[in-house]
Design a protein around this motif. Structure first.
Motif, PDB file in Angstrom:
ATOM      1  N   PRO A   1       4.339 -67.221  32.658  1.00 17.63           N
ATOM      2  CA  PRO A   1       5.013 -67.657  33.886  1.00 17.63           C
ATOM      3  C   PRO A   1       4.107 -68.544  34.729  1.00 17.63           C
ATOM      4  N   LYS A   2       4.725 -69.310  35.602  1.00 12.46           N
ATOM      5  CA  LYS A   2       3.940 -70.153  36.497  1.00 12.46           C
ATOM      6  C   LYS A   2       3.316 -69.307  37.601  1.00 12.46           C
ATOM      7  N   PRO A   3       2.019 -69.491  37.871  1.00 14.29           N
ATOM      8  CA  PRO A   3       1.400 -68.761  38.984  1.00 14.29           C
ATOM      9  C   PRO A   3       2.027 -69.156  40.314  1.00 14.29           C
ATOM     10  N   VAL A   4       2.181 -68.179  41.194  1.00 16.61           N
ATOM     11  CA  VAL A   4       2.785 -68.445  42.501  1.00 16.61           C
ATOM     12  C   VAL A   4       1.733 -68.583  43.592  1.00 16.61           C
ATOM     13  N   LEU A   5       0.466 -68.422  43.240  1.00 16.89           N
ATOM     14  CA  LEU A   5      -0.599 -68.483  44.235  1.00 16.89           C
ATOM     15  C   LEU A   5      -1.067 -69.913  44.441  1.00 16.89           C
ATOM     16  N   THR A   6      -1.538 -70.162  45.649  1.00 20.63           N
ATOM     17  CA  THR A   6      -2.131 -71.454  45.958  1.00 20.63           C
ATOM     18  C   THR A   6      -3.604 -71.445  45.561  1.00 20.63           C
ATOM     19  N   GLU A   7      -4.228 -72.602  45.644  1.00 12.29           N
ATOM     20  CA  GLU A   7      -5.643 -72.686  45.305  1.00 12.29           C
ATOM     21  C   GLU A   7      -6.479 -71.811  46.241  1.00 12.29           C
ATOM     22  N   ASP A   8      -6.128 -71.779  47.528  1.00 18.52           N
ATOM     23  CA  ASP A   8      -6.880 -70.954  48.481  1.00 18.52           C
ATOM     24  C   ASP A   8      -6.773 -69.473  48.149  1.00 18.52           C
ATOM     25  N   LEU A   9      -5.583 -69.029  47.726  1.00 21.49           N
ATOM     26  CA  LEU A   9      -5.408 -67.629  47.375  1.00 21.49           C
ATOM     27  C   LEU A   9      -6.154 -67.291  46.089  1.00 21.49           C
ATOM     28  N   PHE A  10      -6.163 -68.217  45.144  1.00 20.76           N
ATOM     29  CA  PHE A  10      -6.953 -68.007  43.933  1.00 20.76           C
ATOM     30  C   PHE A  10      -8.435 -67.880  44.286  1.00 20.76           C
ATOM     31  N   GLU A  11      -8.885 -68.740  45.201  1.00 21.74           N
ATOM     32  CA  GLU A  11     -10.298 -68.706  45.595  1.00 21.74           C
ATOM     33  C   GLU A  11     -10.635 -67.396  46.290  1.00 21.74           C
ATOM     34  N   SER A  12      -9.733 -66.919  47.142  1.00 19.65           N
ATOM     35  CA  SER A  12      -9.971 -65.643  47.826  1.00 19.65           C
ATOM     36  C   SER A  12     -10.038 -64.486  46.828  1.00 19.65           C
ATOM     37  N   ALA A  13      -9.124 -64.508  45.856  1.00 20.17           N
ATOM     38  CA  ALA A  13      -9.134 -63.449  44.845  1.00 20.17           C
ATOM     39  C   ALA A  13     -10.407 -63.499  44.016  1.00 20.17           C
ATOM     40  N   ALA A  14     -10.836 -64.698  43.652  1.00 26.95           N
ATOM     41  CA  ALA A  14     -12.052 -64.837  42.848  1.00 26.95           C
ATOM     42  C   ALA A  14     -13.276 -64.386  43.629  1.00 26.95           C
ATOM     43  N   THR A  15     -13.337 -64.767  44.906  1.00 28.39           N
ATOM     44  CA  THR A  15     -14.479 -64.371  45.726  1.00 28.39           C
ATOM     45  C   THR A  15     -14.559 -62.859  45.880  1.00 28.39           C
ATOM     46  N   ALA A  16     -13.393 -62.227  45.991  1.00 30.24           N
ATOM     47  CA  ALA A  16     -13.368 -60.772  46.182  1.00 30.24           C
ATOM     48  C   ALA A  16     -13.543 -60.007  44.870  1.00 30.24           C
ATOM     49  N   GLN A  17     -13.073 -60.580  43.755  1.00 30.09           N
ATOM     50  CA  GLN A  17     -13.022 -59.829  42.503  1.00 30.09           C
ATOM     51  C   GLN A  17     -13.987 -60.325  41.433  1.00 30.09           C
ATOM     52  N   SER A  18     -14.657 -61.432  41.663  1.00 35.40           N
ATOM     53  CA  SER A  18     -15.533 -61.964  40.618  1.00 35.40           C
ATOM     54  C   SER A  18     -16.674 -60.999  40.316  1.00 35.40           C
ATOM     55  N   PRO A  19     -16.825 -60.554  39.080  1.00 27.00           N
ATOM     56  CA  PRO A  19     -17.954 -59.675  38.741  1.00 27.00           C
ATOM     57  C   PRO A  19     -19.303 -60.371  38.939  1.00 27.00           C
ATOM     58  N   MET A  20     -19.325 -61.683  38.738  1.00 30.73           N
ATOM     59  CA  MET A  20     -20.579 -62.406  38.919  1.00 30.73           C
ATOM     60  C   MET A  20     -21.034 -62.339  40.371  1.00 30.73           C
ATOM     61  N   ILE A  21     -20.100 -62.561  41.305  1.00 25.68           N
ATOM     62  CA  ILE A  21     -20.440 -62.470  42.728  1.00 25.68           C
ATOM     63  C   ILE A  21     -20.785 -61.040  43.099  1.00 25.68           C
ATOM     64  N   ARG A  22     -20.009 -60.093  42.587  1.00 26.87           N
ATOM     65  CA  ARG A  22     -20.280 -58.689  42.909  1.00 26.87           C
ATOM     66  C   ARG A  22     -21.644 -58.262  42.370  1.00 26.87           C
ATOM     67  N   GLY A  23     -21.976 -58.718  41.179  1.00 28.43           N
ATOM     68  CA  GLY A  23     -23.288 -58.394  40.632  1.00 28.43           C
ATOM     69  C   GLY A  23     -24.412 -59.011  41.437  1.00 28.43           C
ATOM     70  N   SER A  24     -24.235 -60.269  41.857  1.00 24.58           N
ATOM     71  CA  SER A  24     -25.262 -60.921  42.674  1.00 24.58           C
ATOM     72  C   SER A  24     -25.395 -60.235  44.026  1.00 24.58           C
ATOM     73  N   ASP A  25     -24.272 -59.786  44.583  1.00 28.64           N
ATOM     74  CA  ASP A  25     -24.308 -59.078  45.865  1.00 28.64           C
ATOM     75  C   ASP A  25     -25.068 -57.756  45.727  1.00 28.64           C
ATOM     76  N   ARG A  26     -24.863 -57.054  44.600  1.00 35.35           N
ATOM     77  CA  ARG A  26     -25.608 -55.811  44.367  1.00 35.35           C
ATOM     78  C   ARG A  26     -27.096 -56.098  44.139  1.00 35.35           C
ATOM     79  N   THR A  27     -27.398 -57.236  43.546  1.00 38.89           N
ATOM     80  CA  THR A  27     -28.798 -57.618  43.380  1.00 38.89           C
ATOM     81  C   THR A  27     -29.466 -57.819  44.730  1.00 38.89           C
ATOM     82  N   VAL A  28     -28.759 -58.470  45.647  1.00 35.59           N
ATOM     83  CA  VAL A  28     -29.287 -58.661  46.999  1.00 35.59           C
ATOM     84  C   VAL A  28     -29.525 -57.307  47.668  1.00 35.59           C
ATOM     85  N   ALA A  29     -28.565 -56.397  47.537  1.00 37.20           N
ATOM     86  CA  ALA A  29     -28.718 -55.065  48.148  1.00 37.20           C
ATOM     87  C   ALA A  29     -29.929 -54.332  47.568  1.00 37.20           C
ATOM     88  N   ALA A  30     -30.118 -54.442  46.247  1.00 35.38           N
ATOM     89  CA  ALA A  30     -31.270 -53.785  45.623  1.00 35.38           C
ATOM     90  C   ALA A  30     -32.581 -54.401  46.113  1.00 35.38           C
TER      91      ALA A  30
END
Length: 434
Positions: free
Chosen positions: A241-270
């Motif tokens: 199916p065609k995605p119904v999200l806009t580019e901004d919503l995709f970016e928000s989802a990626a920023t919140a759910q990206s394992p790469m970002i989450r891993g880097s954030d945990r690296t900063v915390a460590a």
């Protein structure tokens, strides 16, 4: 594989020549050919479950996470206590009970870090385990995205193989027709020779596609940990199916759910915990000890002692460690910013690929293909009554089947981009329950 839409123009024209019989004997308003029905169709959902269970990369990442979790309690635990046995004797012969300073006994000592050090160490280990958890999720998504890309690539190859197989059956009919027209003076020998030559080229193309299909199947088997030559059925076409999200919503989802970002954030915390540990390392640790000593007929001795280390070499040891931790933290923060920027750029590129490939496919299917079919129908009618030559018919057919191939290529690019966007965002965009 070699993308059909990127074939040289001359080769594409040759492919068009192969396709003449289909259009001559079939309806050009219908798809050229359909997928061959395999005895056991290849289900994407089943492949995904098998990859999650058997893929060695995922298994290795899961074990790395389990190991990291086991280090949490270790980091916060006290060092092992020390048990000491002591014998003190005056003179060469046994003198315990005879000499007041002769004794035998034991003592127990325990190093106790300064309050707060253990919790910081445990916290750093906890953040590292969360980083490994994010790496596990990143590995899962990457493996599944690669599996889906291979699945769609195999579907494109099978589509091409089915097309070539159908053409190969009908090309002989075209060769016989051209020969018959030539024998009665309505055609030229060049048409017969061209049809025979292209039949040989068609056989070569089919062999190449078969080899590409085997390579892709071997790659799929590697992902799901099967032998390279294990038999796989043909994939079932998935109409995503065609995605119904806009580019901004995709970016928000990626920023919140990206394992790469989450891993880097945990690296900063460590690294923040490690900096706090380095700063607290300026404070001393303590050693507590208790001892009992037997002196025979003399009164026993008891001993209690508290020791502490003195950070006298602060500049060269603790101070250098603080500077190292500060540099590590700064680097981790820059890495986090870099990963965020990288994800944003990837989302932007993939969003353009999704929207562009979908628009091009729609343009081809709803605009170019109907026009190409009308043009070919007109040329076919003229050829049947001798008003249009063979080359004109082929030229019209070229545009028709370039668009057919282009539509399939755009569908593949669209689904491949969706799989990569799923990897970034964690969203279900393909509908892998097919």
């Amino acid at each position: 594989m070699v993308s059909l839409i990127h074939w040289p123009v001359s080769l594409r024209r040759r492919l068009v020549y192969f396709l003449i019989p289909i259009s001559l004997v079939g309806s050009v308003g219908m798809p050229v050919c359909s997928f061959g029905q395999a005895a056991e169709p290849l289900q994407l959902s089943e492949l995904i479950q098998e990859a999650l269970t058997n893929n060695p990369e995922i298994a290795a990442a899961a074990q790395a996470w389990a190991a990291a979790k086991s280090r949490i309690s270790q980091a916060g635990a006290l060092p092992d206590p020390m048990l000491s046995l002591r014998l003190q004797n005056i003179g060469p012969s046994p003198s315990i009970g005879e000499e007041e300073m002769s004794m035998a006994g034991l003592s127990v000592s325990q190093i106790v870090p300064f309050p707060g050090k253990r919790s910081l160490s445990e916290g750093a280990a906890l953040e590292e385990s969360r980083q490994m958890e994010a790496m596990l999720e990143e590995t899962r998504r990457r493996v599944l995205a690669e599996l889906k890309r291979l699945y769609f690539e195999l579907a494109l190859i099978k589509r091409s193989e089915a097309m070539v197989d159908e053409i190969q059956k009908l090309l002989k009919t075209l060769t016989e027709t051209a020969h018959a027209r030539y024998s009665v003076g309505e055609g030229i020998q060049q048409d017969v020779l061209r049809a025979q030559t292209e039949l040989t080229r068609l056989t070569d193309r089919r062999i190449r596609l078969d080899q590409e299909g085997k390579k892709v199947k071997a790659a799929i088997n590697a992902v799901i940990l099967r032998p390279p030559g294990a038999v796989l059925g043909d994939p079932i076409p998935i109409r995503s199916p065609k995605p119904v999200l806009t580019e901004d919503l995709f970016e928000s989802a990626a920023t919140a759910q990206s394992p790469m970002i989450r891993g880097s954030d945990r690296t900063v915390a460590a690294k923040e915990r490690m900096l706090q540990m380095a700063r607290r390392d300026r404070l001393p640790d303590f050693e507590l000890s208790l001892g009992y000593f037997d002196r025979g007929r003399f009164e026993s001795l008891y001993e209690a002692m508290v020791s502490m280390n003195l950070p006298l070499y602060y500049r060269s040891r603790q101070g250098a460690r603080i500077r190292e931790a500060e540099a590590d933290l700064a680097g981790a923060r820059e890495g986090l910013n870099q990963d965020r920027q990288k994800v944003r750029l990837q989302v932007s590129d993939l969003y353009r690929e999704i929207t562009t490939s979908d628009r091009l496919r729609t343009l081809i299917e709803q605009g170019l293909l109907p026009q190409a079919r009308l043009s070919f129908e007109s040329a076919k009618a003229g050829y049947e009554v001798g008003k249009v030559d063979f080359l004109t018919l082929l030229n019209n057919l070229t545009s028709l089947f370039e668009d057919e191939i282009g539509a399939e290529e755009m569908r593949f690019r669209y689904q491949r981009a969706l799989a990569e966007m799923e990897e970034l965002t964690g969203l279900d965009l393909i509908g892998s329950n097919h």
